[in-house]
Design a protein around this motif. Structure first.
Motif, PDB file in Angstrom:
ATOM      1  N   LEU A 214      18.469 -22.629  -9.824  1.00 21.03           N
ATOM      2  CA  LEU A 214      17.428 -21.662 -10.169  1.00 21.03           C
ATOM      3  C   LEU A 214      17.300 -21.606 -11.690  1.00 21.03           C
ATOM      4  N   THR A 215      16.088 -21.434 -12.161  1.00 21.70           N
ATOM      5  CA  THR A 215      15.860 -21.239 -13.583  1.00 21.70           C
ATOM      6  C   THR A 215      16.060 -19.769 -13.930  1.00 21.70           C
ATOM      7  N   ARG A 216      15.376 -18.933 -13.162  1.00 23.44           N
ATOM      8  CA  ARG A 216      15.390 -17.498 -13.447  1.00 23.44           C
ATOM      9  C   ARG A 216      14.763 -16.733 -12.289  1.00 23.44           C
ATOM     10  N   ALA A 217      14.935 -15.419 -12.316  1.00 27.67           N
ATOM     11  CA  ALA A 217      14.199 -14.547 -11.401  1.00 27.67           C
ATOM     12  C   ALA A 217      13.784 -13.332 -12.203  1.00 27.67           C
ATOM     13  N   HIS A 218      12.509 -13.003 -12.156  1.00 30.86           N
ATOM     14  CA  HIS A 218      12.078 -11.814 -12.891  1.00 30.86           C
ATOM     15  C   HIS A 218      11.346 -10.828 -11.991  1.00 30.86           C
ATOM     16  N   LEU A 219      11.488  -9.564 -12.380  1.00 29.15           N
ATOM     17  CA  LEU A 219      11.002  -8.459 -11.548  1.00 29.15           C
ATOM     18  C   LEU A 219       9.675  -7.962 -12.093  1.00 29.15           C
ATOM     19  N   GLU A 220       8.659  -7.947 -11.225  1.00 32.05           N
ATOM     20  CA  GLU A 220       7.320  -7.553 -11.662  1.00 32.05           C
ATOM     21  C   GLU A 220       6.646  -6.730 -10.572  1.00 32.05           C
ATOM     22  N   GLU A 221       5.376  -6.432 -10.779  1.00 31.94           N
ATOM     23  CA  GLU A 221       4.640  -5.677  -9.765  1.00 31.94           C
ATOM     24  C   GLU A 221       3.628  -6.596  -9.091  1.00 31.94           C
ATOM     25  N   ASP A 222       3.400  -6.342  -7.799  1.00 31.11           N
ATOM     26  CA  ASP A 222       2.419  -7.128  -7.051  1.00 31.11           C
ATOM     27  C   ASP A 222       1.019  -6.668  -7.444  1.00 31.11           C
ATOM     28  N   VAL A 223       0.027  -7.457  -7.076  1.00 25.95           N
ATOM     29  CA  VAL A 223      -1.372  -7.096  -7.359  1.00 25.95           C
ATOM     30  C   VAL A 223      -2.060  -6.731  -6.043  1.00 25.95           C
ATOM     31  N   GLY A 224      -3.267  -6.213  -6.116  1.00 23.90           N
ATOM     32  CA  GLY A 224      -4.013  -5.832  -4.921  1.00 23.90           C
ATOM     33  C   GLY A 224      -4.418  -7.053  -4.115  1.00 23.90           C
ATOM     34  N   LYS A 225      -5.007  -6.784  -2.951  1.00 21.06           N
ATOM     35  CA  LYS A 225      -5.400  -7.892  -2.075  1.00 21.06           C
ATOM     36  C   LYS A 225      -6.912  -8.016  -2.064  1.00 21.06           C
ATOM     37  N   LEU A 226      -7.393  -9.248  -2.298  1.00 22.08           N
ATOM     38  CA  LEU A 226      -8.832  -9.495  -2.292  1.00 22.08           C
ATOM     39  C   LEU A 226      -9.222 -10.211  -1.012  1.00 22.08           C
ATOM     40  N   THR A 227     -10.341  -9.783  -0.419  1.00 22.04           N
ATOM     41  CA  THR A 227     -10.882 -10.507   0.718  1.00 22.04           C
ATOM     42  C   THR A 227     -12.274 -10.969   0.304  1.00 22.04           C
ATOM     43  N   HIS A 228     -12.502 -12.263   0.385  1.00 17.88           N
ATOM     44  CA  HIS A 228     -13.754 -12.815  -0.116  1.00 17.88           C
ATOM     45  C   HIS A 228     -14.778 -12.969   0.999  1.00 17.88           C
ATOM     46  N   GLY A 229     -15.967 -12.411   0.766  1.00 17.90           N
ATOM     47  CA  GLY A 229     -17.049 -12.549   1.728  1.00 17.90           C
ATOM     48  C   GLY A 229     -18.203 -13.302   1.092  1.00 17.90           C
ATOM     49  N   LEU A 230     -19.389 -13.119   1.666  1.00 15.43           N
ATOM     50  CA  LEU A 230     -20.578 -13.796   1.139  1.00 15.43           C
ATOM     51  C   LEU A 230     -21.064 -13.097  -0.122  1.00 15.43           C
ATOM     52  N   GLY A 231     -20.840 -13.699  -1.275  1.00 15.08           N
ATOM     53  CA  GLY A 231     -21.337 -13.126  -2.523  1.00 15.08           C
ATOM     54  C   GLY A 231     -20.591 -11.895  -3.013  1.00 15.08           C
ATOM     55  N   GLU A 232     -19.649 -11.405  -2.197  1.00 15.48           N
ATOM     56  CA  GLU A 232     -18.904 -10.213  -2.592  1.00 15.48           C
ATOM     57  C   GLU A 232     -17.439 -10.386  -2.253  1.00 15.48           C
ATOM     58  N   SER A 233     -16.588  -9.637  -2.968  1.00 13.63           N
ATOM     59  CA  SER A 233     -15.166  -9.591  -2.627  1.00 13.63           C
ATOM     60  C   SER A 233     -14.782  -8.139  -2.402  1.00 13.63           C
ATOM     61  N   LEU A 234     -13.862  -7.907  -1.460  1.00 12.53           N
ATOM     62  CA  LEU A 234     -13.380  -6.560  -1.181  1.00 12.53           C
ATOM     63  C   LEU A 234     -11.989  -6.392  -1.776  1.00 12.53           C
ATOM     64  N   VAL A 235     -11.736  -5.198  -2.363  1.00 15.38           N
ATOM     65  CA  VAL A 235     -10.454  -4.957  -3.011  1.00 15.38           C
ATOM     66  C   VAL A 235      -9.697  -3.845  -2.295  1.00 15.38           C
ATOM     67  N   ASP A 236      -8.459  -4.164  -1.916  1.00 21.55           N
ATOM     68  CA  ASP A 236      -7.548  -3.197  -1.308  1.00 21.55           C
ATOM     69  C   ASP A 236      -6.335  -3.085  -2.227  1.00 21.55           C
ATOM     70  N   PHE A 237      -6.099  -1.891  -2.775  1.00 20.97           N
ATOM     71  CA  PHE A 237      -5.014  -1.716  -3.755  1.00 20.97           C
ATOM     72  C   PHE A 237      -3.670  -1.308  -3.132  1.00 20.97           C
ATOM     73  N   ASN A 238      -3.569  -1.345  -1.796  1.00 24.97           N
ATOM     74  CA  ASN A 238      -2.289  -0.956  -1.171  1.00 24.97           C
ATOM     75  C   ASN A 238      -1.108  -1.740  -1.738  1.00 24.97           C
ATOM     76  N   ARG A 239      -1.301  -3.047  -1.866  1.00 27.37           N
ATOM     77  CA  ARG A 239      -0.199  -3.920  -2.286  1.00 27.37           C
ATOM     78  C   ARG A 239       0.041  -3.821  -3.793  1.00 27.37           C
ATOM     79  N   ALA A 240      -0.963  -3.348  -4.521  1.00 21.77           N
ATOM     80  CA  ALA A 240      -0.847  -3.303  -5.986  1.00 21.77           C
ATOM     81  C   ALA A 240       0.331  -2.419  -6.383  1.00 21.77           C
ATOM     82  N   GLY A 241       1.192  -2.950  -7.236  1.00 24.31           N
ATOM     83  CA  GLY A 241       2.327  -2.172  -7.720  1.00 24.31           C
ATOM     84  C   GLY A 241       3.576  -2.284  -6.865  1.00 24.31           C
ATOM     85  N   ALA A 242       3.509  -3.012  -5.736  1.00 17.83           N
ATOM     86  CA  ALA A 242       4.717  -3.200  -4.925  1.00 17.83           C
ATOM     87  C   ALA A 242       5.710  -4.062  -5.707  1.00 17.83           C
ATOM     88  N   PRO A 243       7.016  -3.799  -5.567  1.00 15.76           N
ATOM     89  CA  PRO A 243       7.988  -4.592  -6.326  1.00 15.76           C
ATOM     90  C   PRO A 243       8.043  -6.039  -5.851  1.00 15.76           C
TER      91      PRO A 243
END
Lengths: 485, 95
Positions: free
Chosen positions: A125-154
């Motif tokens: 292993l090189t390293r392991a670093h601790l950060e926060e997860d980002v939100g989840k995007l779902t891509h549709g026709l011409g638009e994307s949907l944003v769900d922030f549930n996952r955002a900030g998860a360790p």
């Protein structure tokens, strides 16, 4: 020309905590969209992050599992970029002072057959670093949907050295990583739930040379089959490029599982400029020797160590250990049963065959969890003891097991209530065997004519008439002596 | 005006800002002054001083992992210009 691939992995593992990395908004998988947020998660003005102690401790444990150096002091930095999945315009991560440095993961390559242990080697292993997860995007026709549930998860990002050479090895690495994480309660590592995600750096070079080729980063390898197929595809693509005289471009490519190919996302010239700088809102973390040793004492025996011990201490066949040991609960269950009644082989067989089969059949989504199983280690121990003492036959034991599984009653209770004790009384059996010999002249003649197997037809009849309660060994002896004398 | 140490067009692009020529000149001059100030800091002799991320030696500001309250989906979406299926709608970000 023969080529060798060089593969390094970046694996993101979601830590199993109840709340998020820098705020106490809850986090769990499967909640309705945008119901696990708070002002910190959404990056509203005036909010400040506060670190999750459990996430820090779990990350340090990962380092201890894999023999990494645990940083005495580490800090957090801002990784700046604009994307709709990141409400603050930056992700809090660790740049130059990760929590874990170095280490190695023991992996097992496939053996020549299922019965034989494959080669074990280690991936650094090189390293392991601790950060926060980002939100989840779902891509549709011409638009994307944003769900922030996952955002900030360790999220712990684990980076390997370029120590792997085939997709098989990458797969073995992920399998081992996941097994260790689940064992120590760090993460559930369910790839389907996004709890473990994998990017791969792949390059090729002429076999036997040392200099690394131009590396390509492959993203979106988010299933186990994706990791294998994506890496295999990319190795072939790069070999084809070189053989056709094209240069490999340093770039990021996305694995498209549907079309079974990788496509270019961005080249090096367009690579991100993250402008990392220390996050002024977070104080650094110091892990004292006492804290680290305390965390070490909470770690379980590791799965491959346990497997080696099972092979030696209980003389179990490799196949059985490779069923029991990857599952901490199951292997603990086995040892609890052996502690009650000392017949490791029979207990292991009952668990690996009968118990796992019944659990698989009883579950509605995959196997029924062991914790919900009515058959406890003492039930298994009791059943094996009855077989060993000759009180019931192995055949009857199968039925008793199924009844134990349904009712949770002890084996001896089931046997007594239903009168399932095996008959070894030869006078009773003799009369029955005589009767069966008289009524089945054909197999009797065949047996006399030298066909040893013909006796099985007669044995079957005896077992049927006694409802499996006759001792098969005794039946065999009685039949043979009656026919031959 | 482009200072030799930074490129105002690149910075504007990273910050997703569309600047007029006048604004470019204005901000270049301000950023130039800021960098000038850093040059003064650079001149200080820090030989033997450990690099630090903070001015105060405070460590381990940690909270126990006890989940607290959340916003409702309605609250999350209250400021969103557009929403659908309880999620925020943004222009498509992949091709």
């Amino acid at each position: 020309m023969k080529y060798e691939a060089v593969i390094g992995l970046e694996v993101h593992v979601q830590l199993k905590t109840k709340s998020k990395m820098f705020t106490r908004a809850p986090y769990y998988y499967g909640a309705p969209p945008n119901t696990l947020t708070d002002p910190v998660v959404l990056g509203l003005p005036g909010t400040l992050p506060v670190m999750n102690k459990e996430a820090v401790h779990k990350s340090a444990k990962v380092g201890l599992i894999f023999g990494s150096q645990i940083a005495e002091v580490c800090k957090w930095d801002r990784k700046n970029y604009f994307y709709p999945d990141s409400p603050k315009g930056y992700q809090i991560s660790q740049f130059d002072q990760p929590i874990c440095i170095g280490g190695a993961v023991e992996i097992e390559l496939p053996g020549p057959s299922r019965n034989v242990m494959g080669e074990h080697r280690s991936v650094r292993l090189t390293r392991a670093h601790l950060e926060e997860d980002v939100g989840k995007l779902t891509h549709g026709l011409g638009e994307s949907l944003v769900d922030f549930n996952r955002a900030g998860a360790p999220l712990l990002e684990i980076v390997t050295e370029p120590d792997m050479h085939t997709s098989e090895e990458a797969f073995a690495f992920l399998t081992s990583l996941r097994m260790h994480m689940v064992y120590a309660g760090i993460s559930d590592c369910d790839m389907e739930k996004g709890q473990m995600r994998c990017d791969a750096n792949v390059s090729i070079r002429p076999a036997g040379t040392m200099e690394l080729g131009t590396k390509v980063e492959i993203k979106n390898l988010n299933t186990i089959s994706g990791v294998r197929n994506g890496i295999d595809y990319e190795i072939k693509r790069q070999i084809r490029c070189i053989e056709e005289g094209e240069a490999i471009v340093q770039e990021t490519r996305r694995w498209d599982a549907e079309k079974s190919r990788t496509t270019s996302m961005r080249s090096k010239e367009m690579s991100h400029d993250y402008r990392y700088f220390p996050d002024p809102d977070l104080m650094p973390v110091k892990l004292s020797k006492e804290t680290v040793e305390g965390l070490r004492s909470e770690l379980p025996e590791f799965p491959y160590d346990k497997q080696r011990r099972f092979l030696e201490q209980y003389s179990l066949p490799f196949t059985i250990t490779s069923v029991l040991c990857p599952d901490r609960e199951l292997s603990d269950y086995f040892e609890a049963a052996v502690a009650i009644y000392n017949n490791a082989k029979s207990i292991a067989n009952l668990i690996a065959n009968d118990l796992l089969r019944e659990l698989a059949e009883a579950g509605s989504h995959g196997s029924l969890p062991l914790s919900e199983c009515k058959v406890k280690p003492e039930h298994i121990a009791g059943l094996v003891k009855l077989i060993d003492e000759g009180i019931i036959s192995k055949q009857i034991a199968q039925d008793v097991f199924i009844q134990m599984f349904k009712t949770g009653h002890a084996a001896d209770v089931i046997v007594r209530e239903q009168g399932l004790e095996q008959t070894s009384d030869t006078s009773e059996l003799e009369a029955l065997c005589r009767d069966i010999i008289t009524n089945n002249p054909k197999p009797v003649e065949e047996f006399k004519g030298g066909n040893e197997k013909a006796i099985n037809a007669l044995k079957g009849q005896v077992m049927k008439r006694t409802q499996g309660k006759a001792n098969p060994k005794v039946v065999d002896d009685v039949l043979k002596s009656l026919i031959l004398n | 005006m482009t200072d030799e140490t930074f490129n105002i067009n690149y910075l504007a692009q990273l910050a997703r800002l569309e600047l007029t020529d006048e604004e470019k000149q204005h901000f270049s001059s301000q950023l130039g002054d800021t960098l000038e100030y850093f040059k003064r800091l650079e001149a200080i002799d820090v030989e033997g001083v450990e690099p630090m991320a903070h001015a105060f030696p405070i460590y381990n500001v940690l909270q126990e992992d006890v989940p607290s309250s959340t916003f409702s989906a309605e609250e999350v979406l209250a400021n969103a210009p557009k929403s659908s299926e309880n999620q925020i709608v943004v222009p498509k970000v992949v091709e």
